[in-house]
Scaffold this active site. Sequence first.
Site, PDB file in Angstrom:
ATOM      1  N   GLU A  79     -18.793 -22.941 -12.522  1.00 31.45           N
ATOM      2  CA  GLU A  79     -18.697 -21.481 -12.605  1.00 31.45           C
ATOM      3  C   GLU A  79     -20.008 -20.868 -13.089  1.00 31.45           C
ATOM      4  O   GLU A  79     -20.426 -19.816 -12.622  1.00 31.45           O
ATOM      5  CB  GLU A  79     -17.552 -21.061 -13.532  1.00 31.45           C
ATOM      6  CG  GLU A  79     -16.168 -21.480 -13.055  1.00 31.45           C
ATOM      7  CD  GLU A  79     -15.856 -21.023 -11.640  1.00 31.45           C
ATOM      8  OE1 GLU A  79     -16.267 -19.906 -11.269  1.00 31.45           O
ATOM      9  OE2 GLU A  79     -15.206 -21.786 -10.900  1.00 31.45           O
ATOM     10  N   THR A  90       0.814  -1.206   0.000  1.00 32.57           N
ATOM     11  CA  THR A  90       0.000   0.000   0.000  1.00 32.57           C
ATOM     12  C   THR A  90       0.850   1.261   0.000  1.00 32.57           C
ATOM     13  O   THR A  90       0.315   2.361   0.095  1.00 32.57           O
ATOM     14  CB  THR A  90      -0.936   0.033   1.215  1.00 32.57           C
ATOM     15  OG1 THR A  90      -0.229  -0.419   2.352  1.00 32.57           O
ATOM     16  CG2 THR A  90      -2.146  -0.839   0.990  1.00 32.57           C
TER      17      THR A  90
HETATM   18  P1  ADP Z   1       4.718  -1.543   1.289  1.00 34.71           P
HETATM   19  O1  ADP Z   1       6.005  -1.063   1.830  1.00 34.71           O
HETATM   20  O2  ADP Z   1       3.516  -0.895   1.917  1.00 34.71           O
HETATM   21  O3  ADP Z   1       4.564  -3.011   1.241  1.00 34.71           O
HETATM   22  P2  ADP Z   1       5.686  -0.248  -1.051  1.00 34.71           P
HETATM   23  O4  ADP Z   1       5.809   1.120  -0.535  1.00 34.71           O
HETATM   24  O5  ADP Z   1       6.933  -1.026  -1.153  1.00 34.71           O
HETATM   25  O6  ADP Z   1       4.617  -1.083  -0.234  1.00 34.71           O
HETATM   26  O7  ADP Z   1       4.938  -0.189  -2.441  1.00 34.71           O
HETATM   27  C1  ADP Z   1       5.358  -0.926  -3.522  1.00 34.71           C
HETATM   28  C2  ADP Z   1       5.206  -0.149  -4.795  1.00 34.71           C
HETATM   29  O8  ADP Z   1       3.837   0.040  -5.099  1.00 34.71           O
HETATM   30  C3  ADP Z   1       5.772   1.234  -4.696  1.00 34.71           C
HETATM   31  O9  ADP Z   1       7.111   1.239  -5.016  1.00 34.71           O
HETATM   32  C4  ADP Z   1       4.957   1.978  -5.735  1.00 34.71           C
HETATM   33  O10 ADP Z   1       5.501   1.787  -7.008  1.00 34.71           O
HETATM   34  C5  ADP Z   1       3.624   1.297  -5.674  1.00 34.71           C
HETATM   35  N1  ADP Z   1       2.671   2.053  -4.860  1.00 34.71           N
HETATM   36  C6  ADP Z   1       2.093   1.616  -3.718  1.00 34.71           C
HETATM   37  N2  ADP Z   1       1.236   2.537  -3.230  1.00 34.71           N
HETATM   38  C7  ADP Z   1       1.293   3.586  -4.055  1.00 34.71           C
HETATM   39  C8  ADP Z   1       0.628   4.858  -4.092  1.00 34.71           C
HETATM   40  N3  ADP Z   1      -0.255   5.219  -3.166  1.00 34.71           N
HETATM   41  N4  ADP Z   1       0.927   5.699  -5.112  1.00 34.71           N
HETATM   42  C9  ADP Z   1       1.804   5.341  -6.053  1.00 34.71           C
HETATM   43  N5  ADP Z   1       2.462   4.171  -6.083  1.00 34.71           N
HETATM   44  C10 ADP Z   1       2.204   3.282  -5.114  1.00 34.71           C
HETATM   45 ZN    ZN Z   2     -16.607 -22.322  -6.804  1.00 29.13          ZN
END
Ligand code: ADP
Ligand code: ZN
Length: 614
Positions: free
Chosen positions: A426, A207
């Site tokens: 399905e 996220t």
């Molecule tokens: P977490 O650390 O919460 O598991 P990350 O920060 O590593 O997730 O997110 C992984 C990738 O997903 C980021 O590098 C980005 O490319 C994408 N991403 C996740 N959330 C966003 C957001 N709100 N806006 C833009 N890109 C996002």
């Molecule tokens: Zn099923």
Amino acid sequence: MKNLGKNLLGAFALLVVIAFIFSLFVNIGGPTPKTIDISQVASDVSAGTVKNITVNGNDLTLTLADGTQATSHKESDASLTDTMKNYGVTPEALAKVDVSVQSQSGFNYWMGLLLPSVITIIVMIALFWWIFRQARTGANQAMSFGKINIRLFSANRDQATFKDVAGLKEAKEELEEVVDFLRHSKKFLDIGARIPRGVLLMGPPGTGKTLLARAVAGESGVPFFHLSASEFVEMFVGVGASRVRDLFATAKKASPSIIFIDEIDAVGRERGAGLGGGHDEREQTLNQILVEMDGFDRDTNVIVMAATNRPDILDPALLRPGRFDRRVILDIPDMKDREEIMKIHSKGKPLDKNVDLKTVAIRTPGFSGADLANLINEAAIFAARNNRKTVTQEDILDSIEKVMLGPARKSRVITTKEKEITAYHEAGHALVAASLKDADPVHKVSIISRGMAGGYTLKLPMEDRHLKTRAEFLADLAVSFGGYAAESLVFKDVSTGSSSDIKEATDLARQMVTRYGMSEKLGTRTFGATQEMVFLGRELTAEKDYSETVGTEIDAEINKLIKRTFDFAKKAISSQRGALDKIAKALIEKETLEKDEFYALLKNFNLKPTAITA
Ligand code: ADP
Ligand code: ZN
Ligand code: MG
């Protein structure tokens, strides 16, 4: 091992340099003149076959009558004249020879004298240093483990800004405040406010927790120490703690600064949890983090950020005031945010005119930011593989299931019988969904096997909702029985394909009764105090807080819900057998039905969505 290679390389480079220096002073190449004895020189001079002699220190260079050259050496401390005299050369004979004495150039002379010893000394020092280093890294490796490799986010490489983060409005606001604290800490201290010590980012995986932390680093312009908690956890006891000490010391020196501990649940897990005693090392590491955070002075300008997707298992001590007292919750993006995220990630990827990210956003509820980033990337890869210059809407839509359920396994061989069963299964889900007022509309039905699921029926909520009603739950139950009902009606037999449907339905029915108060008979109370046991990483173990009689009633209520909804599913299917066959046939033929195709099939059947009365 890597070190050894590096050292060998270094030693080799040193050798090359030495050889090069030597070659500057020793002249190699050209015809080498023959070397003759000094006695030979004397007899040649007496014989008059020597034209001239050049004296350079103790070295003699002779040019003989026939034009050839020769070299020789005389004794040191004796002049050439004396030497010749001693060998019995008459002064007359010597006078015929041109003798020129060449003074040695100062630099060459001294270099010739000093270089060998200087080089020897350098080589010795280098050797000692090398051996010493080897010994130290070898014997004291455990000690150097404590030295942390703290990553300081470099100014341009890992940089992100709040602009790179879509959605997450509240989280961004909260963190903007943190950035403000660091930038203008005086303003806050002057008014007596305490700067927050810890900010905990919580949210499901993907996220954007790490991303948001990076954005804070980019925006605040202060040193940002990034460390993944799993790096703390080493096999040697005490090392994790010393790493923490190192990290905080470094950050304090660089203050104002930010420490970011990613995936803190790796160490911040509740102490004493887990089987077979705690993990000593992890506990010590956690304790050290707590100690360090408590040790901050009021005006220590270090903010500790941490991220986790398991806030439920964190040690309560971490969450006490003065530690991670600020919590920022990151949610799975909603439809609008999904579109924004895709917009950010399609920068630099030429999209076809037909691309409508809004539609994609509608199709992707539950996708995290990382999933969406992955989706756009998969689509771009697909376009490139087909030698296209732009990414089309189809590329993106086709990538949805790939991201959702793992790579499509179209090649998996299934028998025609299996295919038929899956198609009816399905079709059953889809038909029941279409017969229900409160069910989510069917977006897609497919029998292509992807990842774990044999096939799947994709229902999507019209909007992202946080509340669900009892009627919707009932509809969900009926839909999950649709597959089973169809199979048993058509084949008079059922397959294992329904096992997860049944489990899901049973769990849901139990929750309706025991958690949501959705059973009239048992009323609005919960059953089973879900004690959060510190055991096996705090599993929810339901403690029975009701009598045996009530237990029986609960079971009866669950069974009633299941029976009602299953009956509904059965009736919906048997009363529309024609529609079921049609859907199943279409599925066998096309494998996938999109929303429009699906509802078009139902047009001629008089299908009136109803509600379940139970
Ligand atoms: P977490 O650390 O919460 O598991 P990350 O920060 O590593 O997730 O997110 C992984 C990738 O997903 C980021 O590098 C980005 O490319 C994408 N991403 C996740 N959330 C966003 C957001 N709100 N806006 C833009 N890109 C996002
Ligand atoms: Zn099923
Ligand atoms: Mg992360």
